[in-house]
Design a protein around this motif. Structure first.
Motif, mmCIF file in Angstrom:
data_model
loop_
_atom_site.group_PDB
_atom_site.id
_atom_site.type_symbol
_atom_site.label_atom_id
_atom_site.label_comp_id
_atom_site.label_asym_id
_atom_site.label_seq_id
_atom_site.Cartn_x
_atom_site.Cartn_y
_atom_site.Cartn_z
ATOM 1 N N ARG A 11 -11.322 42.688 -31.958
ATOM 2 C CA ARG A 11 -10.369 42.086 -31.027
ATOM 3 C C ARG A 11 -10.813 42.238 -29.575
ATOM 4 O O ARG A 11 -11.629 43.085 -29.253
ATOM 5 C CB ARG A 11 -9.002 42.721 -31.192
ATOM 6 N N ALA A 12 -10.248 41.398 -28.721
ATOM 7 C CA ALA A 12 -10.424 41.455 -27.265
ATOM 8 C C ALA A 12 -11.873 41.268 -26.827
ATOM 9 O O ALA A 12 -12.342 41.918 -25.893
ATOM 10 C CB ALA A 12 -9.848 42.739 -26.701
ATOM 11 N N VAL A 13 -12.598 40.362 -27.481
ATOM 12 C CA VAL A 13 -13.962 40.042 -27.077
ATOM 13 C C VAL A 13 -13.871 39.118 -25.863
ATOM 14 O O VAL A 13 -13.199 38.089 -25.892
ATOM 15 C CB VAL A 13 -14.745 39.353 -28.219
ATOM 16 N N LYS A 14 -14.542 39.494 -24.783
ATOM 17 C CA LYS A 14 -14.537 38.703 -23.555
ATOM 18 C C LYS A 14 -15.626 37.636 -23.630
ATOM 19 O O LYS A 14 -16.690 37.867 -24.200
ATOM 20 C CB LYS A 14 -14.765 39.592 -22.344
ATOM 21 N N PRO A 15 -15.388 36.466 -23.026
ATOM 22 C CA PRO A 15 -16.407 35.408 -23.060
ATOM 23 C C PRO A 15 -17.639 35.787 -22.239
ATOM 24 O O PRO A 15 -17.534 36.449 -21.209
ATOM 25 C CB PRO A 15 -15.696 34.201 -22.465
ATOM 26 N N ARG A 16 -18.803 35.363 -22.720
ATOM 27 C CA ARG A 16 -20.050 35.546 -21.963
ATOM 28 C C ARG A 16 -20.123 34.532 -20.841
ATOM 29 O O ARG A 16 -20.564 34.834 -19.752
ATOM 30 C CB ARG A 16 -21.269 35.390 -22.870
ATOM 31 N N THR A 17 -19.708 33.305 -21.152
ATOM 32 C CA THR A 17 -19.638 32.253 -20.142
ATOM 33 C C THR A 17 -18.377 31.436 -20.394
ATOM 34 O O THR A 17 -17.860 31.396 -21.518
ATOM 35 C CB THR A 17 -20.858 31.311 -20.187
ATOM 36 N N GLN A 18 -17.918 30.790 -19.339
ATOM 37 C CA GLN A 18 -16.725 29.963 -19.465
ATOM 38 C C GLN A 18 -16.840 28.795 -18.499
ATOM 39 O O GLN A 18 -17.273 28.973 -17.362
ATOM 40 C CB GLN A 18 -15.479 30.791 -19.146
ATOM 41 N N ARG A 19 -16.474 27.620 -18.972
ATOM 42 C CA ARG A 19 -16.522 26.414 -18.141
ATOM 43 C C ARG A 19 -15.210 25.673 -18.297
ATOM 44 O O ARG A 19 -14.708 25.532 -19.412
ATOM 45 C CB ARG A 19 -17.697 25.543 -18.578
ATOM 46 N N THR A 20 -14.651 25.233 -17.211
ATOM 47 C CA THR A 20 -13.402 24.479 -17.265
ATOM 48 C C THR A 20 -13.582 23.129 -16.595
ATOM 49 O O THR A 20 -14.365 22.972 -15.662
ATOM 50 C CB THR A 20 -12.253 25.230 -16.565
ATOM 51 N N ASP A 21 -12.874 22.177 -17.099
ATOM 52 C CA ASP A 21 -12.772 20.883 -16.446
ATOM 53 C C ASP A 21 -11.297 20.504 -16.436
ATOM 54 O O ASP A 21 -10.446 21.335 -16.710
ATOM 55 C CB ASP A 21 -13.666 19.827 -17.108
ATOM 56 N N SER A 22 -10.978 19.281 -16.125
ATOM 57 C CA SER A 22 -9.574 18.885 -15.995
ATOM 58 C C SER A 22 -8.815 18.901 -17.317
ATOM 59 O O SER A 22 -7.594 18.971 -17.330
ATOM 60 C CB SER A 22 -9.474 17.501 -15.359
ATOM 61 N N LYS A 23 -9.525 18.887 -18.456
ATOM 62 C CA LYS A 23 -8.861 18.815 -19.750
ATOM 63 C C LYS A 23 -9.109 20.002 -20.669
ATOM 64 O O LYS A 23 -8.304 20.273 -21.547
ATOM 65 C CB LYS A 23 -9.276 17.532 -20.482
ATOM 66 N N GLN A 24 -10.238 20.715 -20.498
ATOM 67 C CA GLN A 24 -10.611 21.749 -21.458
ATOM 68 C C GLN A 24 -11.078 23.034 -20.790
ATOM 69 O O GLN A 24 -11.544 23.027 -19.657
ATOM 70 C CB GLN A 24 -11.764 21.268 -22.341
ATOM 71 N N ILE A 25 -10.982 24.121 -21.558
ATOM 72 C CA ILE A 25 -11.586 25.399 -21.214
ATOM 73 C C ILE A 25 -12.589 25.693 -22.330
ATOM 74 O O ILE A 25 -12.202 25.825 -23.486
ATOM 75 C CB ILE A 25 -10.545 26.530 -21.157
ATOM 76 N N ARG A 26 -13.869 25.759 -22.001
ATOM 77 C CA ARG A 26 -14.909 26.021 -22.991
ATOM 78 C C ARG A 26 -15.439 27.432 -22.762
ATOM 79 O O ARG A 26 -15.877 27.756 -21.674
ATOM 80 C CB ARG A 26 -16.040 25.018 -22.841
ATOM 81 N N SER A 27 -15.404 28.235 -23.812
ATOM 82 C CA SER A 27 -15.834 29.626 -23.700
ATOM 83 C C SER A 27 -16.856 29.942 -24.781
ATOM 84 O O SER A 27 -16.694 29.549 -25.932
ATOM 85 C CB SER A 27 -14.638 30.571 -23.866
ATOM 86 N N ALA A 28 -17.905 30.672 -24.395
ATOM 87 C CA ALA A 28 -18.926 31.129 -25.344
ATOM 88 C C ALA A 28 -18.795 32.640 -25.474
ATOM 89 O O ALA A 28 -18.705 33.356 -24.476
ATOM 90 C CB ALA A 28 -20.317 30.761 -24.845
ATOM 91 N N TYR A 29 -18.766 33.121 -26.709
ATOM 92 C CA TYR A 29 -18.558 34.536 -26.998
ATOM 93 C C TYR A 29 -19.715 35.083 -27.825
ATOM 94 O O TYR A 29 -20.359 34.363 -28.569
ATOM 95 C CB TYR A 29 -17.281 34.729 -27.827
ATOM 96 N N ARG A 30 -19.951 36.398 -27.687
ATOM 97 C CA ARG A 30 -20.839 37.144 -28.586
ATOM 98 C C ARG A 30 -20.163 38.487 -28.829
ATOM 99 O O ARG A 30 -19.879 39.227 -27.894
ATOM 100 C CB ARG A 30 -22.233 37.349 -28.016
#
Length: 50
Positions: A11-30
């Motif tokens: 639990r509680a894994v923080k994203p390595r990278t995150q990108r947002t635009d007007s419609k979405q939040i994209r997050s990459a996790y490891r």
């Protein structure tokens, strides 16, 4: 925003990278526990405070 590893349920894994635009939040996790990597796409209308 954090997530839970779909492989080992860490639990509680923080994203390595995150990108947002007007419609979405994209997050990459490891996961720091098992090393599993995954990506999430979340709608900004569902997570407006993120």
């Amino acid at each position: 925003m954090t997530d839970t590893c779909p492989n080992c349920c860490q639990r509680a894994v923080k994203p390595r990278t995150q990108r947002t635009d007007s419609k979405q939040i994209r997050s990459a996790y490891r996961c720091p526990h098992c090393g599993h990597a995954w990506i999430t796409n979340r709608l900004r209308t569902t997570y407006p405070a993120a």
